[in-house]
Design an enzyme around this catalytic site. Sequence first.
Site, PDB file in Angstrom:
ATOM      1  N   VAL A   1       3.591   4.142  -0.995  1.00 28.23           N
ATOM      2  CA  VAL A   1       3.913   4.849  -2.239  1.00 28.23           C
ATOM      3  C   VAL A   1       5.372   5.306  -2.274  1.00 28.23           C
ATOM      4  CG1 VAL A   1       1.531   5.646  -2.583  1.00 28.23           C
ATOM      5  CG2 VAL A   1       3.135   7.109  -1.320  1.00 28.23           C
TER       6      VAL A   1
ATOM      7  N   GLN B   1       0.844  -1.200   0.000  1.00 31.22           N
ATOM      8  CA  GLN B   1       0.000   0.000   0.000  1.00 31.22           C
ATOM      9  C   GLN B   1       0.878   1.248   0.000  1.00 31.22           C
ATOM     10  OE1 GLN B   1      -1.857  -1.697   3.755  1.00 31.22           O
ATOM     11  NE2 GLN B   1      -3.510  -0.439   3.014  1.00 31.22           N
TER      12      GLN B   1
ATOM     13  N   HIS C   1      -1.198   1.365  -4.567  1.00 31.68           N
ATOM     14  CA  HIS C   1      -1.528   2.786  -4.441  1.00 31.68           C
ATOM     15  C   HIS C   1      -0.572   3.670  -5.247  1.00 31.68           C
ATOM     16  CE1 HIS C   1      -3.881   2.143  -0.419  1.00 31.68           C
ATOM     17  NE2 HIS C   1      -4.496   1.648  -1.465  1.00 31.68           N
TER      18      HIS C   1
END
Length: 256
Positions: free
Chosen positions: A108, A106, A124
């Site tokens: 970034v 998840q 993400h």
Amino acid sequence: MESYSEIANLLRKANNVLFITGAGVSADSGLPTYRGVGGLYEDQSTEDGIPIEEALSGRMLLSRPEISWKYIWEIGAACQKASHNRAHEVIAAIEAMKPESWVLTQNVDGFHRTAGSKNLIEIHGHIFDLFCVRCAYRVDTRTFFSASASPPDLPPKCPQCQGLIRPDVVLFEELLPEKEVQKLDQVLDSEIDMIFSIGTTAVFPYIIQPVLMARKSGKPTVEINPALTDLSNLVDYHLKTGAAEAMDRLWKMLQN
Ligand SMILES: [Zn+2]
């Protein structure tokens, strides 16, 4: 200690391991685990008095890009100051031993990339990949901003068409990237021998679902998280430890 040796034994026998990672993994790199894209915002409201979900929404980026970019810039700056940690390294080392393994993250910040993970689903997106919303221009943040003052004039403009430049991350209210979703579907269709959920808060269906699937087919499931989450009662093992420490201990066990 008992659980660590049991988990290491299961890991030895597994060929295809799926590591699901969240903000808790990046916390050991010094990034905060708060809510929001990149996890930087503990409070609901930003200093602009706008909830962070709104400031970092797809809608805001299009209507008032200077607001969104202020926070995108903060997240990027925090990520750039930090680097991957022992947890990312061990996950990449396990993939090197077991090439069918995958990481679903998840986060970034791109730390799994820099640590060497190849089979990577960045669900993400990635804060350092920038693209123009109007034309095909794509660039890495570090290349794009290298010539500019810090912080530069925001929002940045495309050098080719003057369109809006944005990071390739999933903002609030935006859909997950199709390519990454397809990769995830393929991984979930394949044989997974073991699942780790590390530092995730597990609120998303695509985090919980793989764990439920593994459980249903009797595959071992491990959660590494100092806190209790929605998954804690569903997994076979819950190591209440930080990601870097737990993964380092597991790695040492694997060497025995
Ligand atoms: Zn453009």
